[in-house]
Write a protein that holds these residues in place. Structure first.
Motif, PDB file in Angstrom:
ATOM      1  N   MET A 197      34.327 -43.821  87.927  1.00 55.49           N
ATOM      2  CA  MET A 197      34.849 -43.596  88.633  1.00 55.49           C
ATOM      3  C   MET A 197      35.882 -43.877  88.223  1.00 55.49           C
ATOM      4  O   MET A 197      36.204 -44.439  86.843  1.00 55.49           O
ATOM      5  CB  MET A 197      34.596 -45.164  89.489  1.00 55.49           C
ATOM      6  CG  MET A 197      35.468 -44.561  90.484  1.00 55.49           C
ATOM      7  SD  MET A 197      35.367 -46.803  91.975  1.00 55.49           S
ATOM      8  CE  MET A 197      33.556 -46.575  92.819  1.00 55.49           C
ATOM      9  N   SER A 198      36.637 -42.588  88.774  1.00 51.63           N
ATOM     10  CA  SER A 198      38.113 -42.979  88.098  1.00 51.63           C
ATOM     11  C   SER A 198      39.467 -44.377  88.631  1.00 51.63           C
ATOM     12  O   SER A 198      39.108 -45.042  90.146  1.00 51.63           O
ATOM     13  CB  SER A 198      39.391 -41.683  88.820  1.00 51.63           C
ATOM     14  OG  SER A 198      40.602 -41.601  88.766  1.00 51.63           O
ATOM     15  N   ALA A 213      37.094 -36.404  92.387  1.00 54.99           N
ATOM     16  CA  ALA A 213      37.035 -35.527  92.006  1.00 54.99           C
ATOM     17  C   ALA A 213      36.959 -35.559  90.026  1.00 54.99           C
ATOM     18  O   ALA A 213      37.938 -36.447  89.541  1.00 54.99           O
ATOM     19  CB  ALA A 213      38.765 -34.359  91.891  1.00 54.99           C
ATOM     20  N   PRO A 214      36.771 -34.185  89.514  1.00 59.72           N
ATOM     21  CA  PRO A 214      36.725 -34.229  87.943  1.00 59.72           C
ATOM     22  C   PRO A 214      38.491 -35.200  87.320  1.00 59.72           C
ATOM     23  O   PRO A 214      38.849 -35.325  87.717  1.00 59.72           O
ATOM     24  CB  PRO A 214      36.829 -32.842  87.227  1.00 59.72           C
ATOM     25  CG  PRO A 214      36.190 -32.399  88.568  1.00 59.72           C
ATOM     26  CD  PRO A 214      36.517 -32.999  90.257  1.00 59.72           C
ATOM     27  N   HIS A 215      38.413 -36.044  86.271  1.00 63.28           N
ATOM     28  CA  HIS A 215      39.007 -36.876  86.338  1.00 63.28           C
ATOM     29  C   HIS A 215      38.668 -38.010  84.372  1.00 63.28           C
ATOM     30  O   HIS A 215      36.967 -37.184  83.940  1.00 63.28           O
ATOM     31  CB  HIS A 215      39.353 -38.361  86.674  1.00 63.28           C
ATOM     32  CG  HIS A 215      37.777 -39.016  86.614  1.00 63.28           C
ATOM     33  ND1 HIS A 215      37.060 -38.337  88.013  1.00 63.28           N
ATOM     34  CD2 HIS A 215      37.461 -40.231  86.712  1.00 63.28           C
ATOM     35  CE1 HIS A 215      35.915 -39.302  87.929  1.00 63.28           C
ATOM     36  NE2 HIS A 215      36.530 -40.283  87.106  1.00 63.28           N
ATOM     37  N   PRO A 216      39.661 -37.660  83.726  1.00 63.73           N
ATOM     38  CA  PRO A 216      38.845 -37.758  82.331  1.00 63.73           C
ATOM     39  C   PRO A 216      38.818 -38.916  81.809  1.00 63.73           C
ATOM     40  O   PRO A 216      38.693 -40.165  82.641  1.00 63.73           O
ATOM     41  CB  PRO A 216      40.573 -37.467  81.583  1.00 63.73           C
ATOM     42  CG  PRO A 216      40.855 -37.761  82.406  1.00 63.73           C
ATOM     43  CD  PRO A 216      41.030 -37.426  83.838  1.00 63.73           C
ATOM     44  N   HIS A 217      38.031 -39.725  80.805  1.00 64.81           N
ATOM     45  CA  HIS A 217      37.712 -40.644  80.643  1.00 64.81           C
ATOM     46  C   HIS A 217      37.664 -41.212  78.980  1.00 64.81           C
ATOM     47  O   HIS A 217      37.465 -39.653  77.884  1.00 64.81           O
ATOM     48  CB  HIS A 217      36.348 -41.559  79.970  1.00 64.81           C
ATOM     49  CG  HIS A 217      36.303 -41.722  82.018  1.00 64.81           C
ATOM     50  ND1 HIS A 217      37.239 -43.415  82.559  1.00 64.81           N
ATOM     51  CD2 HIS A 217      35.715 -41.288  82.671  1.00 64.81           C
ATOM     52  CE1 HIS A 217      36.685 -43.237  83.494  1.00 64.81           C
ATOM     53  NE2 HIS A 217      36.611 -42.458  83.646  1.00 64.81           N
ATOM     54  N   SER A 223      35.043 -35.382  81.067  1.00 63.88           N
ATOM     55  CA  SER A 223      35.417 -35.856  82.082  1.00 63.88           C
ATOM     56  C   SER A 223      34.105 -35.164  83.226  1.00 63.88           C
ATOM     57  O   SER A 223      33.002 -35.186  82.833  1.00 63.88           O
ATOM     58  CB  SER A 223      36.274 -34.586  82.530  1.00 63.88           C
ATOM     59  OG  SER A 223      35.838 -32.968  82.314  1.00 63.88           O
ATOM     60  N   HIS A 224      34.325 -36.034  84.394  1.00 66.09           N
ATOM     61  CA  HIS A 224      33.086 -36.514  84.909  1.00 66.09           C
ATOM     62  C   HIS A 224      33.817 -36.692  86.628  1.00 66.09           C
ATOM     63  O   HIS A 224      34.762 -36.563  87.021  1.00 66.09           O
ATOM     64  CB  HIS A 224      32.183 -37.134  84.661  1.00 66.09           C
ATOM     65  CG  HIS A 224      32.317 -38.137  85.524  1.00 66.09           C
ATOM     66  ND1 HIS A 224      31.837 -39.653  85.742  1.00 66.09           N
ATOM     67  CD2 HIS A 224      33.387 -39.445  85.282  1.00 66.09           C
ATOM     68  CE1 HIS A 224      32.402 -40.792  85.961  1.00 66.09           C
ATOM     69  NE2 HIS A 224      33.698 -40.795  85.530  1.00 66.09           N
ATOM     70  N   SER A 225      32.762 -35.620  87.542  1.00 71.89           N
ATOM     71  CA  SER A 225      33.305 -35.960  89.369  1.00 71.89           C
ATOM     72  C   SER A 225      32.063 -36.983  90.209  1.00 71.89           C
ATOM     73  O   SER A 225      31.020 -37.092  88.974  1.00 71.89           O
ATOM     74  CB  SER A 225      33.287 -34.991  89.843  1.00 71.89           C
ATOM     75  OG  SER A 225      31.772 -34.524  89.687  1.00 71.89           O
TER      76      SER A 225
END
Length: 326
Positions: free
Chosen positions: A1-2, A78-82, A123-125
């Motif tokens: 989760m973002s 939506a797709p976001h980075p870590h 990155s993931h959604s």
């Protein structure tokens, strides 16, 4: 989760003062954070806060639901980075579809662990499925130690079996407890377990004296080492305990998530979805994401745009430490 806060906290997290009295339980109350949109799904965040920034390497605890998806639209992240962390997804009800830039396509379901390692960059959604009516669970982050914070991206899935201990059913998804050990790899000694406590029951768990612990209550009133915790509260217990006694004060079943770990001695900087060691690390990661660098890869088969990064703060990230007990 973002971390979807419009103005994410600027944190430099450090280890707590180790002179803390192990027997005292600190109670950390949650703060509400909307995930965005006109029908925002709201999560209850207990870490990080001024009262506590780390429990072992656990650095982020979001608790959400029971959420009526018909009213809120559910989870659509939506797709976001870590960078520099592992994400731990654990559900009580509902289902979430996960896609990442490693090529993983998986579903988060109740009682099943999904653990994603961001390392140098991933990155993931996350989207709740069409069949989900009630969404309820936790999203947790683990800080990676310096030695491994730029490790390769990874994804692991595990389904623990319940173990009966006293008046509780225990599902160990990370680490070891009540004779059960999760095979899932972590980079520091950790514990993560769901506890389902019978009405009115008392259960004493054998725990590791070198760990500090946090108990997040989902439902029921649970007394932890003599301190009463209510739903959505997080109880913190320092090192030096080899048993942990939990009593369900409710006349109905109670549920909680027990988190633990060896105190994380490294200072970290956490902003938005990035964990680094300096302000410059965060600036570099944000620049890479905004410029579609290969560092984070891409999420295939997601129908929509990726999340943009928030604006950086105008000041260097300031230190924030766990409080000293008196």
């Amino acid at each position: 989760m973002s971390n979807a806060e419009a103005d994410p906290a600027e944190l430099r997290c450090a280890a707590a003062d180790r002179a803390e009295a192990a027997s005292q339980v600190d109670v950390v109350s949650a703060r509400d954070v909307p995930l965005g949109g006109p029908r925002a799904m709201t999560v209850r965040r207990t870490l990080p806060q001024r009262a506590r920034t780390l429990i072992g390497a656990w650095c982020f605890v979001d608790h959400y639901g029971p959420d009526d998806v018909a009213e809120t639209g559910g989870m659509v992240v939506a797709p976001h980075p870590h960078t520099g962390l592992q994400t731990v997804s654990w559900l009580f009800s509902g289902e979430i579809e996960h896609r990442d830039s490693l090529g993983s396509h998986a579903f988060v379901r109740p009682g099943e662990l999904n653990l994603m390692t961001g390392g140098y960059g991933i990155s993931h959604s996350e989207v709740s499925t069409a069949d989900t009516t009630i969404l309820h669970g936790v999203q947790l982050w683990v800080a990676l130690p310096e030695e491994h914070r730029n490790t390769s991206r990874d994804f692991q899935h595990y389904v623990p079996s319940p173990v009966r201990e006293g008046g509780a059913d225990v599902r160990v998804f990370l680490g070891s407890l009540v004779g059960d050990t999760s095979p899932v790899r972590t980079f520091t000694p950790l514990l993560g377990a769901e506890l389902a406590l019978d009405p009115g029951s008392t259960t004493t768990l054998p725990v590791q004296a070198g760990f500090e612990y946090g108990l997040l209550v989902d439902q029921g009133d649970i007394r932890m080492a003599g301190t009463l915790l209510r739903p959505s509260e997080l109880g913190y217990l320092g090192t030096g305990n080899d048993t942990l006694t939990l009593t369900n004060e409710s006349g109905t079943p109670a549920r909680a998530v027990l988190l633990g770990g060896v105190p994380f001695e490294e200072e970290i900087v956490m902003w938005w979805n990035f964990i680094g060691r300096s302000h410059a690390d965060i600036v570099e990661a944000r620049h890479a994401w905004e410029n579609a660098s290969d560092r984070f890869g891409s999420v295939d088969d997601y129908d929509g745009d990726r999340l943009p990064a928030p604006a950086l703060p105008n000041a260097t990230l300031a230190p924030r430490k766990n409080p000293t007990r008196h």
